[in-house]
Motif scaffolding. Structure first.
Motif, PDB file in Angstrom:
ATOM      1  N   ASP A 147      37.474   9.816  20.136  1.00 63.06           N
ATOM      2  CA  ASP A 147      36.145   9.248  19.938  1.00 63.06           C
ATOM      3  C   ASP A 147      35.112  10.127  20.656  1.00 63.06           C
ATOM      4  N   GLN A 148      34.238  10.774  19.882  1.00 70.11           N
ATOM      5  CA  GLN A 148      33.249  11.681  20.459  1.00 70.11           C
ATOM      6  C   GLN A 148      32.206  10.945  21.289  1.00 70.11           C
ATOM      7  N   ASP A 149      32.005   9.647  21.013  1.00 67.93           N
ATOM      8  CA  ASP A 149      30.992   8.874  21.733  1.00 67.93           C
ATOM      9  C   ASP A 149      31.559   8.135  22.939  1.00 67.93           C
ATOM     10  N   LEU A 150      32.812   8.394  23.283  1.00 69.78           N
ATOM     11  CA  LEU A 150      33.440   7.688  24.387  1.00 69.78           C
ATOM     12  C   LEU A 150      32.775   8.040  25.714  1.00 69.78           C
ATOM     13  N   ASP A 151      32.570   7.031  26.556  1.00 72.69           N
ATOM     14  CA  ASP A 151      31.975   7.242  27.871  1.00 72.69           C
ATOM     15  C   ASP A 151      32.810   8.257  28.659  1.00 72.69           C
ATOM     16  N   PRO A 152      32.171   9.256  29.283  1.00 75.03           N
ATOM     17  CA  PRO A 152      32.939  10.289  30.000  1.00 75.03           C
ATOM     18  C   PRO A 152      33.857   9.704  31.074  1.00 75.03           C
ATOM     19  N   ARG A 153      33.383   8.737  31.822  1.00 75.19           N
ATOM     20  CA  ARG A 153      34.227   8.153  32.856  1.00 75.19           C
ATOM     21  C   ARG A 153      35.395   7.414  32.236  1.00 75.19           C
ATOM     22  N   HIS A 154      35.168   6.748  31.104  1.00 71.07           N
ATOM     23  CA  HIS A 154      36.255   6.066  30.423  1.00 71.07           C
ATOM     24  C   HIS A 154      37.294   7.070  29.934  1.00 71.07           C
ATOM     25  N   ARG A 155      36.839   8.203  29.421  1.00 71.96           N
ATOM     26  CA  ARG A 155      37.763   9.242  28.969  1.00 71.96           C
ATOM     27  C   ARG A 155      38.599   9.762  30.144  1.00 71.96           C
ATOM     28  N   GLU A 156      37.952   9.943  31.280  1.00 73.87           N
ATOM     29  CA  GLU A 156      38.660  10.448  32.455  1.00 73.87           C
ATOM     30  C   GLU A 156      39.729   9.465  32.923  1.00 73.87           C
ATOM     31  N   VAL A 157      39.385   8.179  32.943  1.00 75.99           N
ATOM     32  CA  VAL A 157      40.344   7.168  33.382  1.00 75.99           C
ATOM     33  C   VAL A 157      41.482   7.031  32.373  1.00 75.99           C
ATOM     34  N   ALA A 158      41.178   7.054  31.077  1.00 76.91           N
ATOM     35  CA  ALA A 158      42.221   6.960  30.059  1.00 76.91           C
ATOM     36  C   ALA A 158      43.194   8.130  30.162  1.00 76.91           C
ATOM     37  N   THR A 159      42.671   9.313  30.416  1.00 81.23           N
ATOM     38  CA  THR A 159      43.533  10.479  30.584  1.00 81.23           C
ATOM     39  C   THR A 159      44.396  10.351  31.837  1.00 81.23           C
ATOM     40  N   ARG A 160      43.790   9.874  32.911  1.00 80.60           N
ATOM     41  CA  ARG A 160      44.532   9.725  34.171  1.00 80.60           C
ATOM     42  C   ARG A 160      45.660   8.700  34.030  1.00 80.60           C
ATOM     43  N   LEU A 161      45.366   7.572  33.366  1.00 80.86           N
ATOM     44  CA  LEU A 161      46.361   6.512  33.246  1.00 80.86           C
ATOM     45  C   LEU A 161      47.292   6.710  32.062  1.00 80.86           C
ATOM     46  N   GLY A 162      46.951   7.602  31.139  1.00 78.78           N
ATOM     47  CA  GLY A 162      47.854   7.933  30.051  1.00 78.78           C
ATOM     48  C   GLY A 162      47.882   6.946  28.911  1.00 78.78           C
ATOM     49  N   TYR A 163      46.724   6.387  28.546  1.00 82.46           N
ATOM     50  CA  TYR A 163      46.696   5.548  27.349  1.00 82.46           C
ATOM     51  C   TYR A 163      45.728   6.168  26.349  1.00 82.46           C
ATOM     52  N   ALA A 164      46.088   6.026  25.058  1.00 86.81           N
ATOM     53  CA  ALA A 164      45.336   6.702  24.005  1.00 86.81           C
ATOM     54  C   ALA A 164      44.665   5.748  23.034  1.00 86.81           C
ATOM     55  N   ALA A 165      44.982   4.455  23.087  1.00 89.21           N
ATOM     56  CA  ALA A 165      44.391   3.474  22.177  1.00 89.21           C
ATOM     57  C   ALA A 165      44.418   2.117  22.874  1.00 89.21           C
ATOM     58  N   SER A 166      43.615   1.201  22.347  1.00 89.49           N
ATOM     59  CA  SER A 166      43.561  -0.127  22.954  1.00 89.49           C
ATOM     60  C   SER A 166      43.198  -1.159  21.897  1.00 89.49           C
ATOM     61  N   TYR A 167      43.542  -2.400  22.224  1.00 85.29           N
ATOM     62  CA  TYR A 167      43.135  -3.524  21.383  1.00 85.29           C
ATOM     63  C   TYR A 167      42.691  -4.645  22.301  1.00 85.29           C
ATOM     64  N   ALA A 168      41.433  -5.050  22.201  1.00 84.94           N
ATOM     65  CA  ALA A 168      40.857  -6.083  23.068  1.00 84.94           C
ATOM     66  C   ALA A 168      40.633  -7.350  22.265  1.00 84.94           C
TER      67      ALA A 168
END
Length: 459
Positions: A147-168
């Motif tokens: 997702d090109q519009d993803l928040d930079p901090r969210h991208r950093e945390v997702a990369t650190r924790l190792g998840y690539a998709a979500s369902y809320a």
């Protein structure tokens, strides 16, 4: 002449001609009609069975924490995820929010909290308008890192924790409103199927109703516990020659067990424990009235415990004739190490020291309110220096689940097993006895019994 008619046979019309041609042999067995429908029905039955099992497991939970854990695990199984996060918060209340993770440690939860709430799918289902489609049906993010519009901090945390998709998904229903939301994380890009969304949505709506009931129940229990604590001493008095410690837990419905310790004239000390019959607000109110009355009688004639309990029995019989209560009052002179006590249907105290561990022999007497006139002789004994007198209510014995004789023996063994290094600390004595008697702790939600333990250590 007309041709003779054939005889009539049941089920055969002789007027209908019978064909003499043989049917062609069946060379191929046709497919069973409705096979596709049968497969669909089998799938629906399987899904409903799974949903029923999960909701039954959820319904069996009796505490809010257990229900939240079950919801996270069941939701992860329904959407095919391995990790998840749940936030419980109710709008318009001062109750702090509850955050629970599945497959996420405290550090992982800390990283997730650094992401701006509005930048996450969970934040959008929590803060979005209830009538929004996303707030009702959930938000799938099949490829977070793409997702090109993803928040930079969210991208950093997702990369650190190792998840690539979500369902809320919101935790909401028409009756309970919105209580919070949950999000499940996928290790690889993906999203739940339409069937998975439908099942987890049904489950979430049922779970919301269950969570709302448990939330109200825990709030009521907290209010009852607060009222019970306010009816008991806010602090224990400090009297030269004796040190005190008390432990008290109120049952989920609110009970009538109580204790008291009050300074009396001439450096004396009054100790009392008791239990009012019944449970709920009525029993708690009666307990408060009984304790206040005993304090007044103790100040006036505390050196005579029999007179104190006789006055208390008369008051109970005149003001609340349909109620019974047990009570024990002890008049202590710490300087002389002298204790005079009387009991009305109450359990006997236990004396613990370096050289003895035994029950105080008290006279057998009926509870207050059961006889037209209560009176029983008092008992006097002298605790040695370094000994502790343990007063308690029968809730401590009943919570063990044993018969009363076995519960008494168990209490004696628990007191005798107090380490010698702890026998001069009344708080350590009470804690050790409680751990030995109730290994599961005082806060078991399936027990309706109050527990009171009051320890007085004589220096």
């Amino acid at each position: 002449m007309s041709a003779p008619h054939l005889p009539k046979v049941a089920g055969i019309d002789p007027e209908v001609p019978v064909s003499t041609q043989n049917a062609a042999p069946l060379r191929e067995i046709p497919a069973a009609p409705g096979a596709f429908i049968q497969d669909r029905l089998a799938g629906w039955v399987s899904d409903l069975t799974t949903l029923h099992e999960l909701t039954e497991r959820l319904a069996s939970t009796a505490t809010l924490d257990a229900a939240l854990n079950e919801l996270l695990h069941a939701g992860a199984a329904l959407v095919g995820a391995r990790r998840g996060l749940l936030v419980l918060e109710r709008a318009g209340t001062t109750t702090p929010s509850t955050t629970l993770g599945l497959g996420l440690g405290p550090a992982d939860l800390g990283h997730l909290e650094t992401v701006e709430r509005s930048a996450t799918a969970l934040g959008r289902v929590l803060d979005g308008p209830p009538e929004a489609a996303d707030a009702r049906d959930g938000i799938a993010t099949p490829d977070l890192l793409g997702d090109q519009d993803l928040d930079p901090r969210h991208r950093e945390v997702a990369t650190r924790l190792g998840y690539a998709a979500s369902y809320a998904l919101p935790l909401a229903s028409e009756a309970a409103g919105r209580l919070g939301g949950a999000v499940w994380f996928y290790d690889e890009p993906g999203e739940p199927s339409e069937k998975q969304r439908h099942l987890v949505g049904l489950y979430a709506r049922y779970a919301t109703e269950h969570l709302a009931r448990l939330t109200e129940l825990e709030r009521a229990r907290a209010d009852i516990a607060t009222v019970a604590e306010e009816l008991l001493p806010s602090r224990l008095p400090r009297i030269p020659g004796v040190r005190l410690a008390a432990r008290h837990r109120t049952g989920p419905q609110g009970g009538g067990d109580w204790y008291d310790a009050l300074p009396l004239p001439d450096h004396a000390l009054g100790l009392a424990v008791g239990s009012v019959g019944g449970s709920g607000p009525s029993a708690m109110a009666a307990m408060g009235r009984l304790r206040a009355s005993l304090r007044a009688y103790a100040v006036m004639e505390g050196e005579d415990p029999v007179a104190v309990l006789s006055d208390l029995e008369l008051l109970l019989r005149l003001t609340e004739p349909a109620r019974t209560a047990t009570a024990l009052f002890a008049y202590c002179e710490p300087a002389a190490r002298k204790v005079v006590l009387a009991g009305a249907g109450h359990t006997p105290p236990l004396v613990l020291g370096d050289r003895r561990c035994e029950y105080v022999e008290t006279t057998l007497s009926a509870p207050l309110g059961m006889l037209a006139c209560w009176e029983a002789p008092s008992v006097e004994f002298s605790p040695a220096p370094g000994e502790t007198v343990l007063l308690y209510t029968d809730g401590l014995l009943r919570r063990t689940g044993d018969a009363m004789d076995r519960a008494f023996a168990r209490l004696h063994s628990a007191a005798a097993s107090v380490p010698k290094a702890d026998r001069h600390d009344p708080a350590a004595v009470t804690d050790h006895v409680l751990r030995a008697m109730l290994p599961d702790g005082l806060d078991r939600s399936d027990s309706t019994e109050d527990v009171v333990v009051l320890a007085a250590h004589f220096d």
